[in-house]
Design a protein around this motif. Structure first.
Motif, PDB file in Angstrom:
ATOM      1  N   MET A   1       0.832  -1.199   0.000  1.00  0.00           N
ATOM      2  CA  MET A   1       0.000   0.000   0.000  1.00  0.00           C
ATOM      3  C   MET A   1       0.872   1.257   0.000  1.00  0.00           C
ATOM      4  SD  MET A   1      -3.049   0.911   0.011  1.00  0.00           S
ATOM      5  CE  MET A   1      -4.222   2.044   0.501  1.00  0.00           C
ATOM      6  N   GLU A   2       1.940   1.222   0.734  1.00  0.00           N
ATOM      7  CA  GLU A   2       2.849   2.360   0.821  1.00  0.00           C
ATOM      8  C   GLU A   2       3.480   2.647  -0.539  1.00  0.00           C
ATOM      9  OE1 GLU A   2       6.782   3.004   3.256  1.00  0.00           O
ATOM     10  OE2 GLU A   2       5.109   2.519   4.574  1.00  0.00           O
ATOM     11  N   LYS A   3       3.759   1.595  -1.279  1.00  0.00           N
ATOM     12  CA  LYS A   3       4.359   1.732  -2.604  1.00  0.00           C
ATOM     13  C   LYS A   3       3.381   2.400  -3.582  1.00  0.00           C
ATOM     14  CE  LYS A   3       7.345  -0.266  -5.744  1.00  0.00           C
ATOM     15  NZ  LYS A   3       8.603   0.322  -5.887  1.00  0.00           N
ATOM     16  N   ILE A   4       2.088   2.083  -3.462  1.00  0.00           N
ATOM     17  CA  ILE A   4       1.071   2.671  -4.338  1.00  0.00           C
ATOM     18  C   ILE A   4       0.944   4.169  -4.071  1.00  0.00           C
ATOM     19  CG2 ILE A   4      -1.397   2.694  -4.875  1.00  0.00           C
ATOM     20  CD1 ILE A   4      -1.411  -0.304  -4.342  1.00  0.00           C
ATOM     21  N   VAL A   5       0.930   4.568  -2.800  1.00  0.00           N
ATOM     22  CA  VAL A   5       0.836   5.983  -2.436  1.00  0.00           C
ATOM     23  C   VAL A   5       2.065   6.736  -2.940  1.00  0.00           C
ATOM     24  CG1 VAL A   5       0.760   7.598  -0.495  1.00  0.00           C
ATOM     25  CG2 VAL A   5      -0.656   5.544  -0.456  1.00  0.00           C
ATOM     26  N   GLU A   6       3.228   6.132  -2.800  1.00  0.00           N
ATOM     27  CA  GLU A   6       4.458   6.767  -3.263  1.00  0.00           C
ATOM     28  C   GLU A   6       4.438   6.928  -4.785  1.00  0.00           C
ATOM     29  OE1 GLU A   6       9.141   5.637  -3.497  1.00  0.00           O
ATOM     30  OE2 GLU A   6       8.048   4.967  -1.726  1.00  0.00           O
ATOM     31  N   THR A   7       3.972   5.923  -5.499  1.00  0.00           N
ATOM     32  CA  THR A   7       3.892   5.986  -6.961  1.00  0.00           C
ATOM     33  C   THR A   7       2.860   7.021  -7.401  1.00  0.00           C
ATOM     34  OG1 THR A   7       4.438   3.623  -7.045  1.00  0.00           O
ATOM     35  CG2 THR A   7       3.543   4.614  -9.041  1.00  0.00           C
ATOM     36  N   ALA A   8       1.721   7.089  -6.719  1.00  0.00           N
ATOM     37  CA  ALA A   8       0.691   8.079  -7.048  1.00  0.00           C
ATOM     38  C   ALA A   8       1.201   9.485  -6.788  1.00  0.00           C
ATOM     39  CB  ALA A   8      -0.569   7.802  -6.242  1.00  0.00           C
ATOM     40  N   GLY A   9       1.921   9.674  -5.685  1.00  0.00           N
ATOM     41  CA  GLY A   9       2.490  10.985  -5.369  1.00  0.00           C
ATOM     42  C   GLY A   9       3.495  11.411  -6.420  1.00  0.00           C
ATOM     43  N   LYS A  10       4.315  10.481  -6.867  1.00  0.00           N
ATOM     44  CA  LYS A  10       5.303  10.785  -7.903  1.00  0.00           C
ATOM     45  C   LYS A  10       4.605  11.126  -9.224  1.00  0.00           C
ATOM     46  CE  LYS A  10       9.399   9.145 -10.142  1.00  0.00           C
ATOM     47  NZ  LYS A  10      10.119   8.047 -10.664  1.00  0.00           N
ATOM     48  N   ALA A  11       3.510  10.421  -9.529  1.00  0.00           N
ATOM     49  CA  ALA A  11       2.763  10.687 -10.753  1.00  0.00           C
ATOM     50  C   ALA A  11       2.164  12.094 -10.741  1.00  0.00           C
ATOM     51  CB  ALA A  11       1.671   9.643 -10.938  1.00  0.00           C
ATOM     52  N   VAL A  12       1.657  12.529  -9.595  1.00  0.00           N
ATOM     53  CA  VAL A  12       1.083  13.872  -9.485  1.00  0.00           C
ATOM     54  C   VAL A  12       2.176  14.928  -9.668  1.00  0.00           C
ATOM     55  CG1 VAL A  12      -0.023  15.496  -7.893  1.00  0.00           C
ATOM     56  CG2 VAL A  12      -0.880  13.165  -8.085  1.00  0.00           C
ATOM     57  N   VAL A  13       3.335  14.714  -9.052  1.00  0.00           N
ATOM     58  CA  VAL A  13       4.452  15.656  -9.201  1.00  0.00           C
ATOM     59  C   VAL A  13       4.901  15.711 -10.660  1.00  0.00           C
ATOM     60  CG1 VAL A  13       6.866  16.053  -8.598  1.00  0.00           C
ATOM     61  CG2 VAL A  13       5.224  15.460  -6.817  1.00  0.00           C
ATOM     62  N   ASP A  14       5.008  14.557 -11.308  1.00  0.00           N
ATOM     63  CA  ASP A  14       5.397  14.520 -12.716  1.00  0.00           C
ATOM     64  C   ASP A  14       4.362  15.222 -13.590  1.00  0.00           C
ATOM     65  OD1 ASP A  14       7.711  13.193 -12.134  1.00  0.00           O
ATOM     66  OD2 ASP A  14       6.955  11.201 -12.698  1.00  0.00           O
ATOM     67  N   LEU A  15       3.088  15.036 -13.279  1.00  0.00           N
ATOM     68  CA  LEU A  15       2.027  15.669 -14.055  1.00  0.00           C
ATOM     69  C   LEU A  15       2.143  17.186 -14.002  1.00  0.00           C
ATOM     70  CD1 LEU A  15      -0.697  15.489 -15.638  1.00  0.00           C
ATOM     71  CD2 LEU A  15      -1.803  15.681 -13.413  1.00  0.00           C
ATOM     72  N   PHE A  16       2.323  17.736 -12.798  1.00  0.00           N
ATOM     73  CA  PHE A  16       2.388  19.195 -12.681  1.00  0.00           C
ATOM     74  C   PHE A  16       3.666  19.759 -13.275  1.00  0.00           C
ATOM     75  CE2 PHE A  16      -0.976  18.559  -9.490  1.00  0.00           C
ATOM     76  CZ  PHE A  16      -1.894  19.444 -10.022  1.00  0.00           C
ATOM     77  N   SER A  17       4.774  19.044 -13.199  1.00  0.00           N
ATOM     78  CA  SER A  17       5.992  19.540 -13.831  1.00  0.00           C
ATOM     79  C   SER A  17       5.848  19.483 -15.347  1.00  0.00           C
ATOM     80  CB  SER A  17       7.212  18.743 -13.371  1.00  0.00           C
ATOM     81  OG  SER A  17       7.131  17.403 -13.817  1.00  0.00           O
ATOM     82  N   ASN A  18       5.110  18.519 -15.866  1.00  0.00           N
ATOM     83  CA  ASN A  18       4.868  18.437 -17.305  1.00  0.00           C
ATOM     84  C   ASN A  18       3.854  19.471 -17.771  1.00  0.00           C
ATOM     85  OD1 ASN A  18       6.703  16.401 -17.734  1.00  0.00           O
ATOM     86  ND2 ASN A  18       5.203  14.773 -17.395  1.00  0.00           N
ATOM     87  N   VAL A  19       2.917  19.857 -16.918  1.00  0.00           N
ATOM     88  CA  VAL A  19       1.960  20.899 -17.277  1.00  0.00           C
ATOM     89  C   VAL A  19       2.701  22.206 -17.543  1.00  0.00           C
ATOM     90  CG1 VAL A  19       0.089  22.339 -16.380  1.00  0.00           C
ATOM     91  CG2 VAL A  19      -0.019  19.867 -16.122  1.00  0.00           C
ATOM     92  N   TRP A  20       3.679  22.518 -16.724  1.00  0.00           N
ATOM     93  CA  TRP A  20       4.480  23.731 -16.941  1.00  0.00           C
ATOM     94  C   TRP A  20       5.209  23.642 -18.277  1.00  0.00           C
ATOM     95  CZ3 TRP A  20       4.669  28.519 -15.913  1.00  0.00           C
ATOM     96  CH2 TRP A  20       5.813  29.254 -16.135  1.00  0.00           C
ATOM     97  N   ALA A  21       5.744  22.474 -18.613  1.00  0.00           N
ATOM     98  CA  ALA A  21       6.423  22.288 -19.888  1.00  0.00           C
ATOM     99  C   ALA A  21       5.437  22.438 -21.053  1.00  0.00           C
ATOM    100  CB  ALA A  21       7.096  20.920 -19.935  1.00  0.00           C
ATOM    101  N   VAL A  22       4.225  21.934 -20.894  1.00  0.00           N
ATOM    102  CA  VAL A  22       3.212  22.067 -21.944  1.00  0.00           C
ATOM    103  C   VAL A  22       2.819  23.527 -22.130  1.00  0.00           C
ATOM    104  CG1 VAL A  22       0.809  21.520 -22.530  1.00  0.00           C
ATOM    105  CG2 VAL A  22       2.321  19.726 -21.695  1.00  0.00           C
TER     106      VAL A  22
END
Length: 159
Positions: A1-22
């Motif tokens: 479960m901890e791994k899923i939360v960590e992966t989801a958190g990383k996905a959200v951070v990646d999404l917002f950093s990519n939004v700035w690039a877009v």
């Protein structure tokens, strides 16, 4: 479960950093697309600035008025914004329909520039009383009327 939360958190951070690039990429694409129009837009802005300066000089010299930012924001800025938007729209129109017979955005830019130069000539004459300004104004008014059929000296706004 901890791994899923960590992966989801990383996905959200990646999404917002990519939004700035877009967003930055979209801005760069817009600048590149409208690059052929920048010289016309810069000329219009320059002419509007000269018109504001001469208009202020004429108002101060002839009517004793003080500088008013309100007049600039109520009249000049909307006119400048509408002029730039019109030129950009006609540029997109030309590019979308791939018509090369005549560049309508250049015609619109020429027409608006002519009207601003006519206004500069009127203000210049009212300040200096130099006879060259009315001759320039009459030449521009005649040229615009011959090419478009519009009499820009009418005050009622009709064509």
């Amino acid at each position: 479960m901890e791994k899923i939360v960590e992966t989801a958190g990383k996905a959200v951070v990646d999404l917002f950093s990519n939004v700035w690039a877009v967003i930055c990429g979209f801005f760069a694409v817009c600048v590149g697309y409208f690059a052929p129009v920048f010289d016309i837009v810069l000329l219009l802005i320059f002419l509007f600035i000269i018109d504001v300066i001469l208009g202020y000089w004429a108002a101060k010299k002839l009517r004793g008025e003080k500088f008013s930012k309100t007049i600039i924001w109520k009249t000049t800025m909307p006119r400048m914004l509408v002029s730039v938007v019109l030129i950009l729209c006609f540029f997109m129109w030309d590019m979308t329909y791939k018509q090369d017979f005549v560049c309508t955005y250049r015609i619109v830019g020429w027409f608006i520039s002519g009207i601003i130069i006519y206004s500069i000539a009127q203000n210049g004459y009212s300040v200096t009383k130099w006879e060259g300004f009315p001759l320039l104004g009459m030449f521009l008014r005649k040229k615009i009327q011959d090419n478009t059929g519009i009499d820009i000296s009418k005050k009622d706004g009709t064509i």
